[in-house]
Scaffold this motif. Structure first.
Motif, mmCIF file in Angstrom:
data_model
loop_
_atom_site.group_PDB
_atom_site.id
_atom_site.type_symbol
_atom_site.label_atom_id
_atom_site.label_comp_id
_atom_site.label_asym_id
_atom_site.label_seq_id
_atom_site.Cartn_x
_atom_site.Cartn_y
_atom_site.Cartn_z
ATOM 1 N N ALA A 122 0.825 -1.212 0.000
ATOM 2 C CA ALA A 122 0.000 0.000 0.000
ATOM 3 C C ALA A 122 0.859 1.262 0.000
ATOM 4 N N ILE A 123 1.927 1.261 0.781
ATOM 5 C CA ILE A 123 2.748 2.469 0.888
ATOM 6 C C ILE A 123 3.885 2.470 -0.134
ATOM 7 N N ALA A 124 3.889 1.485 -1.022
ATOM 8 C CA ALA A 124 4.941 1.426 -2.052
ATOM 9 C C ALA A 124 4.722 2.506 -3.103
ATOM 10 N N ASP A 125 3.463 2.867 -3.313
ATOM 11 C CA ASP A 125 3.154 3.865 -4.337
ATOM 12 C C ASP A 125 3.287 5.287 -3.781
ATOM 13 N N PRO A 126 4.042 6.143 -4.469
ATOM 14 C CA PRO A 126 4.280 7.502 -3.971
ATOM 15 C C PRO A 126 3.013 8.342 -3.842
ATOM 16 N N THR A 127 2.069 8.150 -4.771
ATOM 17 C CA THR A 127 0.811 8.895 -4.663
ATOM 18 C C THR A 127 0.054 8.492 -3.403
ATOM 19 N N ARG A 128 0.054 7.199 -3.118
ATOM 20 C CA ARG A 128 -0.644 6.744 -1.909
ATOM 21 C C ARG A 128 0.035 7.269 -0.658
ATOM 22 N N ARG A 129 1.362 7.335 -0.673
ATOM 23 C CA ARG A 129 2.055 7.907 0.490
ATOM 24 C C ARG A 129 1.678 9.377 0.655
ATOM 25 N N GLU A 147 -8.267 17.088 -5.897
ATOM 26 C CA GLU A 147 -7.887 18.452 -6.272
ATOM 27 C C GLU A 147 -6.407 18.718 -5.999
ATOM 28 N N ARG A 148 -5.854 17.976 -5.044
ATOM 29 C CA ARG A 148 -4.460 18.191 -4.654
ATOM 30 C C ARG A 148 -3.478 17.511 -5.612
ATOM 31 N N PHE A 149 -3.975 16.574 -6.416
ATOM 32 C CA PHE A 149 -3.080 15.825 -7.301
ATOM 33 C C PHE A 149 -3.425 16.074 -8.766
ATOM 34 N N ASP A 150 -2.439 15.940 -9.617
ATOM 35 C CA ASP A 150 -2.672 16.100 -11.052
ATOM 36 C C ASP A 150 -3.191 14.803 -11.641
ATOM 37 N N THR A 151 -4.338 14.387 -11.179
ATOM 38 C CA THR A 151 -4.928 13.144 -11.663
ATOM 39 C C THR A 151 -6.437 13.211 -11.487
ATOM 40 N N THR A 152 -7.116 12.217 -11.989
ATOM 41 C CA THR A 152 -8.580 12.217 -11.903
ATOM 42 C C THR A 152 -9.045 11.754 -10.528
ATOM 43 N N ARG A 153 -10.298 12.057 -10.243
ATOM 44 C CA ARG A 153 -10.878 11.619 -8.980
ATOM 45 C C ARG A 153 -10.917 10.094 -8.903
ATOM 46 N N GLN A 154 -11.198 9.456 -10.052
ATOM 47 C CA GLN A 154 -11.293 8.001 -10.045
ATOM 48 C C GLN A 154 -9.972 7.340 -9.696
ATOM 49 N N ALA A 155 -8.884 7.931 -10.178
ATOM 50 C CA ALA A 155 -7.567 7.387 -9.848
ATOM 51 C C ALA A 155 -7.329 7.467 -8.342
ATOM 52 N N VAL A 156 -7.677 8.624 -7.769
ATOM 53 C CA VAL A 156 -7.538 8.778 -6.319
ATOM 54 C C VAL A 156 -8.432 7.786 -5.594
ATOM 55 N N SER A 157 -9.642 7.604 -6.116
ATOM 56 C CA SER A 157 -10.589 6.675 -5.497
ATOM 57 C C SER A 157 -10.028 5.250 -5.460
ATOM 58 N N LYS A 158 -9.342 4.880 -6.533
ATOM 59 C CA LYS A 158 -8.747 3.539 -6.566
ATOM 60 C C LYS A 158 -7.647 3.409 -5.526
ATOM 61 N N HIS A 159 -6.871 4.467 -5.365
ATOM 62 C CA HIS A 159 -5.830 4.448 -4.329
ATOM 63 C C HIS A 159 -6.467 4.333 -2.949
#
Lengths: 106, 106
Positions: free
Chosen positions: B8-15, B33-45
């Motif tokens: 889980a903490i291996a991915d930098p975005t998740r950290r 809003e804090r990341f340069d990615t879509t909401r769905q990507a964040v949701s998956k994380h």
DNA sequence: ATAATTTGCAACCGATCAGTTGCAAATATA
DNA sequence: TATATTTGCAACTGATCGGTTGCAAATTAT
């Protein structure tokens, strides 16, 4: 290719390798005997660990003894440190903050 | 599907998400809003973090506030603990053991 | 010199991963 | 009630991962 310490210790086999190297430096062949996998698979894990600086190899004739570089794990410990206070505290700040939000809504 | 805290903490975005949740509980939209990615990507994380028990969601109307479960990170700290002595020690045992092997060979 | 041992590298394979797009369900607002 | 907002889920895509097989280089043993 992503090669950081967090990704390196994400794999359970690599963690097992690192744990084995804690007590003594070992060769790829010796390491492979401990796992139900081929030497090449272990070698690839070693390569990942070496590229991120968690292990270092020392050649002795045709054998290579791989040893752990413990200092590298401090990077993980440093990242964890701010969270330590959170899990050591009896009260949970996030819960409190959430309660504040809730009360504001009412 | 592998779903442990180390992965889980291996991915930098998740950290980064976990770090953001350290100070306050946030909704998926706010996080995205804090990341340069879509909401769905964040949701998956978030889903990954939730499935391994590192974050927990609390529903407030149609919004869900996700908060960190700091105790889960203790598992990583516990795994690191045996290595702490190694990087805190001035002398390096592995080097010593390797020297022993070398001397035996001579 | 010849054969065996130890190792790393490259090519390949199936599985998983991170991210995107589209859509439906639930809740809030007009 | 009709519309907008927030969210999760499913399908898809390209990239990466863990593992295997085959092979060549270097070292040791016969």
């Amino acid at each position: 290719m992503r090669r950081d310490i967090f990704q390196a210790i994400a794999d359970p086999t690599r963690r097992a390798i690192v744990t084995l190297l804690m007590t003594q430096a070992l060769t790829p062949n010796t390491l492979a005997e401990r796992f139900d996998t081929t030497r090449q698979a272990v070698s690839k894990h070693i390569k990942v660990l070496q590229e991120c600086g968690l292990v270092a190899g020392e050649q002795l004739g045709r054998e290579i003894y791989y040893k752990i570089v413990p200092m590298k794990l401090k990077e993980v410990a440093d990242w964890l440190e701010p969270f330590r206070q959170m899990w050591e505290d009896n009260f949970n700040r996030i819960d409190d903050l959430l309660e504040q939000i809730k009360n504001k809504e009412l």
